[in-house]
Design a protein around this motif. Structure first.
Motif, PDB file in Angstrom:
ATOM      1  N   MET A   1       0.912  -1.395   0.063  1.00 30.81           N
ATOM      2  CA  MET A   1       0.071   0.109  -0.053  1.00 30.81           C
ATOM      3  C   MET A   1       0.947   1.144   0.163  1.00 30.81           C
ATOM      4  N   SER A   2       0.539   2.027  -0.871  1.00 30.31           N
ATOM      5  CA  SER A   2       1.307   3.334  -0.934  1.00 30.31           C
ATOM      6  C   SER A   2       0.891   4.306   0.048  1.00 30.31           C
ATOM      7  N   THR A   3       1.750   5.173   0.682  1.00 28.08           N
ATOM      8  CA  THR A   3       1.520   6.292   1.721  1.00 28.08           C
ATOM      9  C   THR A   3       1.874   7.484   1.195  1.00 28.08           C
ATOM     10  N   LEU A   4       1.245   8.618   1.682  1.00 26.74           N
ATOM     11  CA  LEU A   4       1.825   9.710   1.216  1.00 26.74           C
ATOM     12  C   LEU A   4       2.908  10.278   1.803  1.00 26.74           C
ATOM     13  N   THR A   5       3.721  11.292   1.038  1.00 32.35           N
ATOM     14  CA  THR A   5       4.843  11.683   1.439  1.00 32.35           C
ATOM     15  C   THR A   5       4.415  12.877   2.727  1.00 32.35           C
ATOM     16  N   ASP A  26     -16.980  21.424   3.510  1.00 32.44           N
ATOM     17  CA  ASP A  26     -16.174  20.199   3.581  1.00 32.44           C
ATOM     18  C   ASP A  26     -16.478  19.252   2.683  1.00 32.44           C
ATOM     19  N   LEU A  27     -15.716  18.818   1.637  1.00 36.18           N
ATOM     20  CA  LEU A  27     -16.008  17.702   0.903  1.00 36.18           C
ATOM     21  C   LEU A  27     -15.954  16.253   1.361  1.00 36.18           C
ATOM     22  N   GLY A  28     -15.497  16.253   2.466  1.00 35.01           N
ATOM     23  CA  GLY A  28     -15.163  14.883   3.016  1.00 35.01           C
ATOM     24  C   GLY A  28     -13.951  14.340   2.728  1.00 35.01           C
ATOM     25  N   GLU A  29     -14.003  13.045   2.636  1.00 39.81           N
ATOM     26  CA  GLU A  29     -12.677  12.194   2.615  1.00 39.81           C
ATOM     27  C   GLU A  29     -12.047  12.087   1.339  1.00 39.81           C
ATOM     28  N   TRP A  30     -10.682  12.245   1.211  1.00 39.47           N
ATOM     29  CA  TRP A  30     -10.165  12.149  -0.022  1.00 39.47           C
ATOM     30  C   TRP A  30      -9.887  10.561  -0.479  1.00 39.47           C
ATOM     31  N   HIS A  31     -10.075  10.445  -1.711  1.00 39.51           N
ATOM     32  CA  HIS A  31      -9.905   8.985  -2.438  1.00 39.51           C
ATOM     33  C   HIS A  31      -8.758   9.344  -3.374  1.00 39.51           C
ATOM     34  N   ILE A  32      -7.623   8.461  -2.991  1.00 41.52           N
ATOM     35  CA  ILE A  32      -6.424   8.475  -3.822  1.00 41.52           C
ATOM     36  C   ILE A  32      -6.139   7.468  -4.644  1.00 41.52           C
ATOM     37  N   ALA A  33      -5.645   7.929  -5.929  1.00 43.58           N
ATOM     38  CA  ALA A  33      -4.942   6.823  -6.916  1.00 43.58           C
ATOM     39  C   ALA A  33      -3.492   7.554  -6.962  1.00 43.58           C
ATOM     40  N   TYR A  34      -2.748   6.395  -6.744  1.00 44.93           N
ATOM     41  CA  TYR A  34      -0.993   6.521  -6.861  1.00 44.93           C
ATOM     42  C   TYR A  34      -0.780   6.152  -8.313  1.00 44.93           C
ATOM     43  N   GLN A  35       0.067   6.793  -8.843  1.00 46.54           N
ATOM     44  CA  GLN A  35       0.814   6.613 -10.036  1.00 46.54           C
ATOM     45  C   GLN A  35       1.987   5.638  -9.742  1.00 46.54           C
ATOM     46  N   SER A  38       8.391   6.560 -10.533  1.00 45.42           N
ATOM     47  CA  SER A  38       9.085   7.053 -11.709  1.00 45.42           C
ATOM     48  C   SER A  38      10.758   6.482 -11.141  1.00 45.42           C
ATOM     49  N   ARG A  39      11.129   6.729  -9.918  1.00 48.42           N
ATOM     50  CA  ARG A  39      12.154   6.352  -9.288  1.00 48.42           C
ATOM     51  C   ARG A  39      11.967   5.502  -7.943  1.00 48.42           C
ATOM     52  N   PRO A  40      12.348   4.392  -7.703  1.00 46.59           N
ATOM     53  CA  PRO A  40      11.973   3.746  -6.547  1.00 46.59           C
ATOM     54  C   PRO A  40      12.463   4.431  -5.372  1.00 46.59           C
ATOM     55  N   GLY A  41      11.777   4.524  -4.240  1.00 47.83           N
ATOM     56  CA  GLY A  41      11.847   5.145  -2.986  1.00 47.83           C
ATOM     57  C   GLY A  41      11.446   6.762  -2.993  1.00 47.83           C
ATOM     58  N   ARG A  42      11.322   7.415  -4.096  1.00 53.28           N
ATOM     59  CA  ARG A  42      11.336   8.594  -4.271  1.00 53.28           C
ATOM     60  C   ARG A  42       9.584   9.156  -3.659  1.00 53.28           C
ATOM     61  N   GLY A  43       8.703   8.245  -4.057  1.00 52.60           N
ATOM     62  CA  GLY A  43       7.363   8.340  -3.698  1.00 52.60           C
ATOM     63  C   GLY A  43       6.641   8.598  -4.944  1.00 52.60           C
ATOM     64  N   HIS A  44       5.282   8.480  -4.735  1.00 50.13           N
ATOM     65  CA  HIS A  44       4.300   8.372  -5.871  1.00 50.13           C
ATOM     66  C   HIS A  44       3.750   9.852  -6.302  1.00 50.13           C
ATOM     67  N   ASP A  45       3.529   9.994  -7.613  1.00 56.15           N
ATOM     68  CA  ASP A  45       2.867  11.242  -8.063  1.00 56.15           C
ATOM     69  C   ASP A  45       1.294  10.599  -7.779  1.00 56.15           C
ATOM     70  N   LEU A  46       0.308  11.396  -7.245  1.00 54.94           N
ATOM     71  CA  LEU A  46      -0.933  10.971  -7.300  1.00 54.94           C
ATOM     72  C   LEU A  46      -1.867  11.917  -7.511  1.00 54.94           C
ATOM     73  N   SER A  47      -3.151  11.220  -7.635  1.00 52.43           N
ATOM     74  CA  SER A  47      -4.442  12.024  -7.784  1.00 52.43           C
ATOM     75  C   SER A  47      -5.458  11.794  -6.712  1.00 52.43           C
ATOM     76  N   HIS A  55     -20.293  19.573  -4.941  1.00 53.80           N
ATOM     77  CA  HIS A  55     -18.947  20.280  -5.453  1.00 53.80           C
ATOM     78  C   HIS A  55     -18.084  18.896  -5.712  1.00 53.80           C
ATOM     79  N   MET A  56     -16.996  19.203  -6.372  1.00 57.25           N
ATOM     80  CA  MET A  56     -15.785  18.184  -6.328  1.00 57.25           C
ATOM     81  C   MET A  56     -14.573  18.796  -6.483  1.00 57.25           C
ATOM     82  N   ALA A  57     -13.471  17.975  -5.918  1.00 58.87           N
ATOM     83  CA  ALA A  57     -12.247  18.643  -6.101  1.00 58.87           C
ATOM     84  C   ALA A  57     -11.247  17.640  -6.418  1.00 58.87           C
ATOM     85  N   THR A  58     -10.507  17.970  -7.225  1.00 59.27           N
ATOM     86  CA  THR A  58      -9.108  17.122  -7.462  1.00 59.27           C
ATOM     87  C   THR A  58      -8.080  17.761  -7.009  1.00 59.27           C
ATOM     88  N   GLN A  59      -7.041  17.142  -6.473  1.00 56.29           N
ATOM     89  CA  GLN A  59      -5.602  17.434  -6.281  1.00 56.29           C
ATOM     90  C   GLN A  59      -4.468  16.594  -6.908  1.00 56.29           C
TER      91      GLN A  59
END
Length: 99
Positions: A1-5, A26-35, A38-47, A55-59
């Motif tokens: 499972m990926s985690t946030l930096t 407040d839009l509530g809980e974030w739903h996260i998709a990890y990419q 690109s470099r192991p150990g660096r972390g994942h880009d995410l949406s 309303h909807m928000a995407t970060q």
């Protein structure tokens, strides 16, 4: 499972505050998709996205917490669970076809 930096976590918290100022709610809980990393150990880009039905928000975030925040106003087109959406023949205006 990926985690946030740490930077991504901070960016999502800041985004929540900005969204509340923009939408007034407040839009509530974030739903996260990890990419894939690109470099192991660096972390994942995410949406990450959240929605309250009006309303909807995407970060979008890179591992360093940088990325665009997009906030939407939702215009509902179709809802299968809304009985008033269909006429007596089961046809809705959005498709013109029976369901």
């Amino acid at each position: 499972m990926s985690t946030l930096t740490d930077r991504q976590q901070k960016a999502l918290e800041q985004a929540e505050r900005r969204i509340e100022v923009i939408t007034g709610t407040d839009l509530g809980e974030w739903h996260i998709a990890y990419q894939p990393e690109s470099r192991p150990g660096r972390g994942h880009d995410l949406s990450a996205w959240a929605s309250d039905g009006e309303h909807m928000a995407t970060q979008y975030l890179d591992p360093y917490g940088n990325g665009a925040l997009v906030v939407y106003s939702i215009d509902l087109i179709h809802n299968d669970s809304d009985e008033e959406h269909f006429d007596e023949d089961g046809i809705c205006d959005c498709s013109g076809e029976p369901v």
